[in-house]
Design a protein around this motif. Structure first.
Motif, PDB file in Angstrom:
ATOM      1  N   ARG A 117      35.437  20.542  32.814  1.00  0.00           N
ATOM      2  CA  ARG A 117      34.142  20.091  32.294  1.00  0.00           C
ATOM      3  C   ARG A 117      33.013  20.129  33.321  1.00  0.00           C
ATOM      4  O   ARG A 117      31.863  20.303  32.955  1.00  0.00           O
ATOM      5  CB  ARG A 117      34.258  18.740  31.632  1.00  0.00           C
ATOM      6  CG  ARG A 117      34.473  17.593  32.568  1.00  0.00           C
ATOM      7  CD  ARG A 117      34.780  16.313  31.824  1.00  0.00           C
ATOM      8  NE  ARG A 117      34.935  15.231  32.774  1.00  0.00           N
ATOM      9  CZ  ARG A 117      35.955  15.087  33.593  1.00  0.00           C
ATOM     10  NH1 ARG A 117      36.938  15.959  33.586  1.00  0.00           N
ATOM     11  NH2 ARG A 117      36.004  14.079  34.443  1.00  0.00           N
ATOM     12  N   ILE A 123      29.338  20.041  28.428  1.00  0.00           N
ATOM     13  CA  ILE A 123      30.287  18.923  28.378  1.00  0.00           C
ATOM     14  C   ILE A 123      30.393  18.151  29.693  1.00  0.00           C
ATOM     15  O   ILE A 123      31.162  17.200  29.781  1.00  0.00           O
ATOM     16  CB  ILE A 123      31.692  19.396  27.931  1.00  0.00           C
ATOM     17  CG1 ILE A 123      32.274  20.436  28.894  1.00  0.00           C
ATOM     18  CG2 ILE A 123      31.645  19.938  26.506  1.00  0.00           C
ATOM     19  CD1 ILE A 123      33.723  20.815  28.612  1.00  0.00           C
ATOM     20  N   LEU A 132      35.089  13.831  24.821  1.00  0.00           N
ATOM     21  CA  LEU A 132      35.180  15.289  24.782  1.00  0.00           C
ATOM     22  C   LEU A 132      35.754  15.741  23.446  1.00  0.00           C
ATOM     23  O   LEU A 132      35.229  16.664  22.814  1.00  0.00           O
ATOM     24  CB  LEU A 132      36.039  15.807  25.933  1.00  0.00           C
ATOM     25  CG  LEU A 132      36.318  17.314  25.937  1.00  0.00           C
ATOM     26  CD1 LEU A 132      35.023  18.111  26.053  1.00  0.00           C
ATOM     27  CD2 LEU A 132      37.269  17.672  27.082  1.00  0.00           C
ATOM     28  N   PHE A 135      33.171  15.460  20.782  1.00  0.00           N
ATOM     29  CA  PHE A 135      32.143  16.495  20.977  1.00  0.00           C
ATOM     30  C   PHE A 135      32.633  17.844  20.434  1.00  0.00           C
ATOM     31  O   PHE A 135      31.916  18.536  19.706  1.00  0.00           O
ATOM     32  CB  PHE A 135      31.807  16.599  22.464  1.00  0.00           C
ATOM     33  CG  PHE A 135      30.733  17.595  22.783  1.00  0.00           C
ATOM     34  CD1 PHE A 135      29.398  17.229  22.770  1.00  0.00           C
ATOM     35  CD2 PHE A 135      31.053  18.910  23.089  1.00  0.00           C
ATOM     36  CE1 PHE A 135      28.398  18.150  23.062  1.00  0.00           C
ATOM     37  CE2 PHE A 135      30.066  19.843  23.385  1.00  0.00           C
ATOM     38  CZ  PHE A 135      28.734  19.452  23.367  1.00  0.00           C
TER      39      PHE A 135
END
Length: 173
Positions: A117, A123, A132, A135
């Motif tokens: 990430r 992210i 995450l 998302f």
């Protein structure tokens, strides 16, 4: 023929693209790397300095330039490439282009992207795996309509890049 690999970040587009190009004796390009070379900046730097809209504009320009060039090619697109600037329509309308969606489950994408990430501007701000996962889930919902337009969809969860490349080769060539 130009084979364009699409899919969410972490789906294996770059790994599969290199293997596939080797297998079929074709040139290989990674669109994100082409953007970085063109701009003399990393993608996180482009996002920070000029923003995502600028990035998407450059991405669309380079996609069209690459696909207009002569010769066979395997191209790994960015995760968002098909979703902006009419890029998916452009690829589907070009008779020399074949699109392949490398589809991975939410769990596989989360596991692959968590350690990476810091290198991914979309992210980098997410503080834990649950955020995450949420998302990615939202993005997949938004993007799946584009991804699923691909001429070929390959479920990649339990496949190596070599196995995915072989499936593409068997289907498209």
């Amino acid at each position: 023929m130009k084979i364009v690999l699409i899919g969410y970040m972490g789906s294996g587009k770059s790994s599969v693209g290199r293997v596939l190009a080797d297998r079929i004796g074709s040139d290989y390009l990674d669109l994100d790397l082409e953007i970085q070379l063109n701009q003399s900046k990393t993608i996180p730097q482009i996002f920070k300095d000029q923003g995502e809209i600028y990035f998407r504009k450059i991405e669309a320009q380079l996609l069209r330039r690459v696909l207009c060039a002569s010769g066979d090619l395997v191209l790994s697109s960015g995760g968002g490439t098909p979703c902006y600037a009419g890029n998916m329509d452009y690829m589907l309308q070009d008779e020399s282009v074949r699109t392949v969606y490398l589809k991975c489950s939410l769990e596989v994408l989360t596991d692959r992207l968590w350690p990476e990430r810091e290198e991914r501007p979309l992210i980098v701000h997410l503080e834990n795996k649950d955020l995450l996962n949420d998302f990615i889930r939202k993005h997949l919902f938004e993007r799946s309509g584009y991804y699923l337009q691909a001429e070929q969809v390959i479920n990649c969860d339990d496949l190596t890049p070599e196995q995915v490349a072989l499936r593409i080769e068997e289907t498209l060539l």
